[in-house]
Design a protein around this motif. Structure first.
Motif, PDB file in Angstrom:
ATOM      1  N   GLN A   2       0.852  -1.186   0.000  1.00 54.15           N
ATOM      2  CA  GLN A   2       0.000   0.000   0.000  1.00 54.15           C
ATOM      3  C   GLN A   2       0.884   1.230   0.000  1.00 54.15           C
ATOM      4  OE1 GLN A   2      -3.356  -0.711  -0.048  1.00 54.15           O
ATOM      5  NE2 GLN A   2      -3.903   1.417  -0.316  1.00 54.15           N
ATOM      6  N   ASP A  31       4.309  12.817  -7.642  1.00 51.84           N
ATOM      7  CA  ASP A  31       4.409  14.265  -7.764  1.00 51.84           C
ATOM      8  C   ASP A  31       3.059  14.936  -8.017  1.00 51.84           C
ATOM      9  OD1 ASP A  31       5.891  14.135 -11.127  1.00 51.84           O
ATOM     10  OD2 ASP A  31       3.948  13.488 -10.348  1.00 51.84           O
ATOM     11  N   TYR A  32       2.001  14.166  -7.934  1.00 60.06           N
ATOM     12  CA  TYR A  32       0.668  14.749  -8.133  1.00 60.06           C
ATOM     13  C   TYR A  32      -0.289  14.001  -7.233  1.00 60.06           C
ATOM     14  CZ  TYR A  32      -3.385  16.575 -10.673  1.00 60.06           C
ATOM     15  OH  TYR A  32      -4.548  17.203 -11.023  1.00 60.06           O
ATOM     16  N   LEU A  34      -4.338  13.854  -5.382  1.00 57.37           N
ATOM     17  CA  LEU A  34      -5.733  14.247  -5.539  1.00 57.37           C
ATOM     18  C   LEU A  34      -6.555  13.740  -4.365  1.00 57.37           C
ATOM     19  CD1 LEU A  34      -4.671  12.608  -8.349  1.00 57.37           C
ATOM     20  CD2 LEU A  34      -6.602  13.838  -9.277  1.00 57.37           C
ATOM     21  N   PHE A  46     -14.027  13.877  -8.237  1.00 56.70           N
ATOM     22  CA  PHE A  46     -12.836  14.673  -7.969  1.00 56.70           C
ATOM     23  C   PHE A  46     -13.178  15.867  -7.084  1.00 56.70           C
ATOM     24  CE2 PHE A  46      -8.845  16.658  -8.656  1.00 56.70           C
ATOM     25  CZ  PHE A  46      -9.090  18.003  -8.888  1.00 56.70           C
ATOM     26  N   SER A  93       0.088  10.002  -7.935  1.00 52.19           N
ATOM     27  CA  SER A  93       0.588   9.529  -9.216  1.00 52.19           C
ATOM     28  C   SER A  93       1.941  10.157  -9.486  1.00 52.19           C
ATOM     29  CB  SER A  93      -0.377   9.893 -10.339  1.00 52.19           C
ATOM     30  OG  SER A  93       0.066   9.342 -11.563  1.00 52.19           O
ATOM     31  N   GLY A  94       2.651   9.585 -10.483  1.00 57.83           N
ATOM     32  CA  GLY A  94       3.903  10.189 -10.864  1.00 57.83           C
ATOM     33  C   GLY A  94       4.985   9.164 -11.100  1.00 57.83           C
ATOM     34  N   ARG A  96       5.822   7.313 -13.559  1.00 56.27           N
ATOM     35  CA  ARG A  96       5.695   6.323 -14.629  1.00 56.27           C
ATOM     36  C   ARG A  96       4.950   6.853 -15.841  1.00 56.27           C
ATOM     37  NH1 ARG A  96       3.759   0.500 -12.926  1.00 56.27           N
ATOM     38  NH2 ARG A  96       4.053   0.333 -15.159  1.00 56.27           N
ATOM     39  N   GLY A  97       4.322   7.977 -15.689  1.00 58.51           N
ATOM     40  CA  GLY A  97       3.531   8.501 -16.793  1.00 58.51           C
ATOM     41  C   GLY A  97       2.199   7.790 -16.900  1.00 58.51           C
ATOM     42  N   GLY A  98       1.354   8.309 -17.727  1.00 60.84           N
ATOM     43  CA  GLY A  98       0.037   7.714 -17.869  1.00 60.84           C
ATOM     44  C   GLY A  98      -0.824   7.978 -16.656  1.00 60.84           C
ATOM     45  N   ASN A  99      -2.017   7.433 -16.695  1.00 59.94           N
ATOM     46  CA  ASN A  99      -2.959   7.674 -15.627  1.00 59.94           C
ATOM     47  C   ASN A  99      -2.974   6.534 -14.615  1.00 59.94           C
ATOM     48  OD1 ASN A  99      -3.706  10.145 -16.564  1.00 59.94           O
ATOM     49  ND2 ASN A  99      -5.502   9.423 -17.654  1.00 59.94           N
ATOM     50  N   GLN A 100      -1.844   6.191 -14.021  1.00 62.51           N
ATOM     51  CA  GLN A 100      -1.817   5.178 -12.986  1.00 62.51           C
ATOM     52  C   GLN A 100      -1.827   5.867 -11.640  1.00 62.51           C
ATOM     53  OE1 GLN A 100       1.023   2.036 -13.366  1.00 62.51           O
ATOM     54  NE2 GLN A 100       0.424   1.079 -11.448  1.00 62.51           N
ATOM     55  N   PHE A 101      -2.949   5.800 -10.981  1.00 65.94           N
ATOM     56  CA  PHE A 101      -3.106   6.430  -9.689  1.00 65.94           C
ATOM     57  C   PHE A 101      -3.136   5.373  -8.599  1.00 65.94           C
ATOM     58  CE2 PHE A 101      -3.888  10.847 -10.691  1.00 65.94           C
ATOM     59  CZ  PHE A 101      -4.257  10.810 -12.020  1.00 65.94           C
ATOM     60  N   PHE A 103      -4.418   4.707  -4.834  1.00 60.07           N
ATOM     61  CA  PHE A 103      -5.414   5.232  -3.918  1.00 60.07           C
ATOM     62  C   PHE A 103      -5.202   4.711  -2.501  1.00 60.07           C
ATOM     63  CE2 PHE A 103      -8.841   7.418  -6.244  1.00 60.07           C
ATOM     64  CZ  PHE A 103      -8.421   7.221  -7.541  1.00 60.07           C
ATOM     65  N   GLY A 104      -5.596   5.524  -1.539  1.00 59.46           N
ATOM     66  CA  GLY A 104      -5.647   5.082  -0.158  1.00 59.46           C
ATOM     67  C   GLY A 104      -6.917   4.272   0.076  1.00 59.46           C
TER      68      GLY A 104
ATOM     69  N   ARG B  55      -1.618   1.003 -21.578  1.00 60.34           N
ATOM     70  CA  ARG B  55      -0.466   1.851 -21.300  1.00 60.34           C
ATOM     71  C   ARG B  55       0.165   1.535 -19.954  1.00 60.34           C
ATOM     72  NH1 ARG B  55      -0.718   8.284 -21.129  1.00 60.34           N
ATOM     73  NH2 ARG B  55      -2.684   7.772 -20.146  1.00 60.34           N
ATOM     74  N   ASN B  56      -0.680   1.184 -18.982  1.00 61.45           N
ATOM     75  CA  ASN B  56      -0.188   0.845 -17.658  1.00 61.45           C
ATOM     76  C   ASN B  56      -0.952  -0.354 -17.130  1.00 61.45           C
ATOM     77  OD1 ASN B  56       1.845   2.879 -16.808  1.00 61.45           O
ATOM     78  ND2 ASN B  56       0.178   4.299 -17.220  1.00 61.45           N
TER      79      ASN B  56
END
Lengths: 113, 114
Positions: A2, A31-32, A34, A46, A93-94, A96-101, A103-104, B55-56
């Motif tokens: 986690q 680095d980002y 939400l 969001f 996120s950050g 690796r690029g792309g939208n891989q977030f 979450f807690g 992509r991921n």
């Protein structure tokens, strides 16, 4: 593994007072960040975000603080309202690029009228 | 503008079966991500598709797969279902290829494996 943790599963606050939700992360590449809010039977929506180049971002009653050295962020809701009662997720996120977030596990906030 | 839609909303399957879930993103959104939500685990990232390409990928076994069509609609498939696959499966869409873009979530598909 986690990488984003919300150690308080629940929080109760009186209406009009401040709600503080906390989130810790382990990956220094993030680095980002939400915050999302989730009502039952709905998908998360969001709420507010912050980039690692900032330490504070404010949007109305919601403020997110980022402490990079402590790898900690918090969401402040002032004043709290009964409609704020929901589950709050932080995400990061950050690197690796792309939208891989990541979450807690969420904090369930109850605002008592 | 219509939001993210997911079908079906509820599904009951038995162990060993397979299941396909569908997600239609917001019009114009090209990135679709899938998440699994279980109590105590939060939202776990499954995979993300952009322009029909994965992509991921998160840390899930190969039984979990997905695809994206030319109209950006996405499907997720889980084969040989296990009891532990019972969860809320969420998809999220976003506009462009960037981590600073807000993700819009659908209401989820509640999968129960008996």
């Amino acid at each position: 593994d986690q990488q984003v943790k919300q150690n308080s599963p629940s929080l109760s606050v009186q209406e009009g007072r401040i709600s503080i939700l906390n989130c810790d992360y382990t990956n220094s590449m993030f680095d980002y960040f939400l915050w999302y809010k989730k009502y039952p039977a709905e998908g998360p929506t969001f709420l507010i975000s912050i980039s690692s180049i900032k330490d504070k971002n404010e949007d109305g009653r919601f403020t997110v603080f980022l402490n990079k050295s402590a790898k900690h962020l918090s969401l402040h809701i002032v004043p709290s309202q009964p409609g704020d009662s929901a589950v709050y997720f932080c995400a990061a996120s950050g690197g690796r690029g792309g939208n891989q977030f990541y979450f807690g596990t969420g904090t369930s906030l109850t605002v008592i009228p | 503008k219509a939001g993210v839609t997911q079908t079906p909303r509820y599904l009951i399957k038995t162990r060993g079966q397979q299941v396909t879930l569908s997600c239609s993103p917001i019009s114009g959104h090209r990135s679709v991500s899938w998440y699994q939500q279980t109590p105590g685990q939060g939202l776990q990232f499954l995979f993300e598709y952009f322009s029909e390409t994965q992509r991921n990928k998160g840390n899930f076994p190969g039984r979990f797969s997905g695809r994206q069509f030319s109209n950006s609609r996405s499907e997720m498939n889980v084969s040989t279902l296990e009891l532990g696959d019972s969860a809320l499966y969420l998809c999220a869409s976003s506009l462009v290829l960037a981590i600073t873009n807000e993700q819009f979530f659908g209401p989820g598909t509640r999968l129960t494996v008996l």
